[in-house]
Design an enzyme around this catalytic site. Structure first.
Site, PDB file in Angstrom:
ATOM      1  N   ASP A 102       0.859  -1.180   0.000  1.00 52.57           N
ATOM      2  CA  ASP A 102       0.000   0.000   0.000  1.00 52.57           C
ATOM      3  C   ASP A 102       0.905   1.243   0.000  1.00 52.57           C
ATOM      4  OD1 ASP A 102      -3.004   0.912   0.487  1.00 52.57           O
ATOM      5  OD2 ASP A 102      -1.810   1.995   1.974  1.00 52.57           O
ATOM      6  N   TYR A 210      -1.916  11.474   1.764  1.00 51.61           N
ATOM      7  CA  TYR A 210      -2.826  11.654   0.628  1.00 51.61           C
ATOM      8  C   TYR A 210      -2.875  13.118   0.191  1.00 51.61           C
ATOM      9  CZ  TYR A 210      -4.423   6.943   1.717  1.00 51.61           C
ATOM     10  OH  TYR A 210      -4.472   5.594   1.942  1.00 51.61           O
ATOM     11  N   HIS A 271      -7.079  -6.584  -0.715  1.00 46.80           N
ATOM     12  CA  HIS A 271      -6.001  -5.597  -0.669  1.00 46.80           C
ATOM     13  C   HIS A 271      -4.971  -5.893   0.411  1.00 46.80           C
ATOM     14  CE1 HIS A 271      -4.167  -1.681  -1.259  1.00 46.80           C
ATOM     15  NE2 HIS A 271      -4.269  -1.429   0.037  1.00 46.80           N
TER      16      HIS A 271
END
Length: 291
Positions: A102, A210, A271
């Site tokens: 990730d 982010y 994921h």
């Protein structure tokens, strides 16, 4: 957790003007495992003992997470990569095998492109090169739909407030809810992730990753630039049923790697690949890193 952690050492390493909390086990060539959002070192609990039979395994809490320092800035990829570069040097090594999942995988890709001299081998779990991810975000409606949260996180202050109102349910929905193999996350394990994100400043730091990624400065400085090719041997592991990342992201990845490259799809897996399919991941990593 106690049974798994009997041989693990916890310590802090000074790097790039911050302290990173690290868990270590084993001796030999250095392997660094980089976690993603919203995790911390514990996401690698199944890999640490398996890899430590052959390597010195070091698993940091990334900048801003859990026990590591949480400065107000430094969540751009250049700084995050410099954190790992300094970690390698601080541990007394010149190079390392880098394994990332990730966000940790995004940092690993960037490190391999910008600082190739620090890598032996590169292993990526459920993460695309940052340029590829941004390209898919703006050109692929499917990926944009999957990544709606990335846009939601851009609003200052509001996501922190909303998530903190029910952090337990947020994590259960993201971890247990997005996992294909539901047994990967017990309520107790989810509570551990909750405890790590409840530390002062941790949630804002995690969301800053982010925000930095989509900042205008980061967009503009890379416009028109061709990403450097990765020159380290590379393994990519990808959950076949990953609901957060489209398989478009792994098309023609080999064209970005000027070295031996292998892509392995893990069936019936989402994921959270190293926690959903730990035995498969351990086998793949050991085979690849010991070549």
């Amino acid at each position: 957790m106690t049974a798994l952690s009997s041989e693990w050492q916890h310590h802090f390493v000074e790097t790039n003007r911050i302290r990173l909390h690290c868990v270590t086990q084993g001796e030999g060539d250095l392997v660094i495992l980089l976690h993603g959002f919203p995790e911390f070192w514990y996401s690698w609990r199944f890999q640490i003992p398996a890899l430590a039979r052959h390597f010195k395994v070091v698993v940091p809490d990334l900048r801003g997470y859990n026990e590591s320092d949480k400065p107000a800035s430094g969540y751009d990829l250049d700084t995050l990569s410099a954190d790992i570069q300094g970690l390698i040097e601080g541990l007394g090594y010149a190079r390392a095998h880098i394994v990332g999942h990730d966000w940790g995988g995004t940092i690993a890709w960037h490190l391999a492109q910008k600082f190739p001299q620090y890598l032996n081998r590169l292993a990526i779990l459920s993460a695309a090169p940052p340029q590829r991810f941004l390209q898919e975000m703006v050109s692929n409606l499917d990926q944009l739909r999957r990544s709606w949260y990335v846009l939601a996180f851009q609003v200052p202050g509001v996501p922190e407030w909303l998530i903190q109102q029910n952090l337990k349910e947020f994590l259960r929905s993201l971890l247990q809810g997005q996992a294909i193999r539901k047994g990967a996350f017990s309520d107790e394990e989810t509570r551990l992730y909750q405890s790590a994100l409840e530390k002062p400043g941790a949630l804002s730091a995690a969301l800053s990753y982010y925000r930095q990624m989509l900042s205008p400065w980061n967009w503009l400085k890379d416009v028109g630039r061709t990403p450097a090719l990765v020159t380290a041997p590379t393994l990519v592991l990808w959950g076949e049923e990953d609901s957060l990342l489209s398989q478009n992201l792994i098309k023609e990845l080999d064209q970005l790697v000027q070295a031996p490259f292998r892509l392995t799809l893990v069936p019936h897996c989402g994921h959270w690949i190293q926690q959903e399919a730990p035995q498969t991941v351990n086998r793949e990593l050991l085979t690849f890193l010991r070549q």
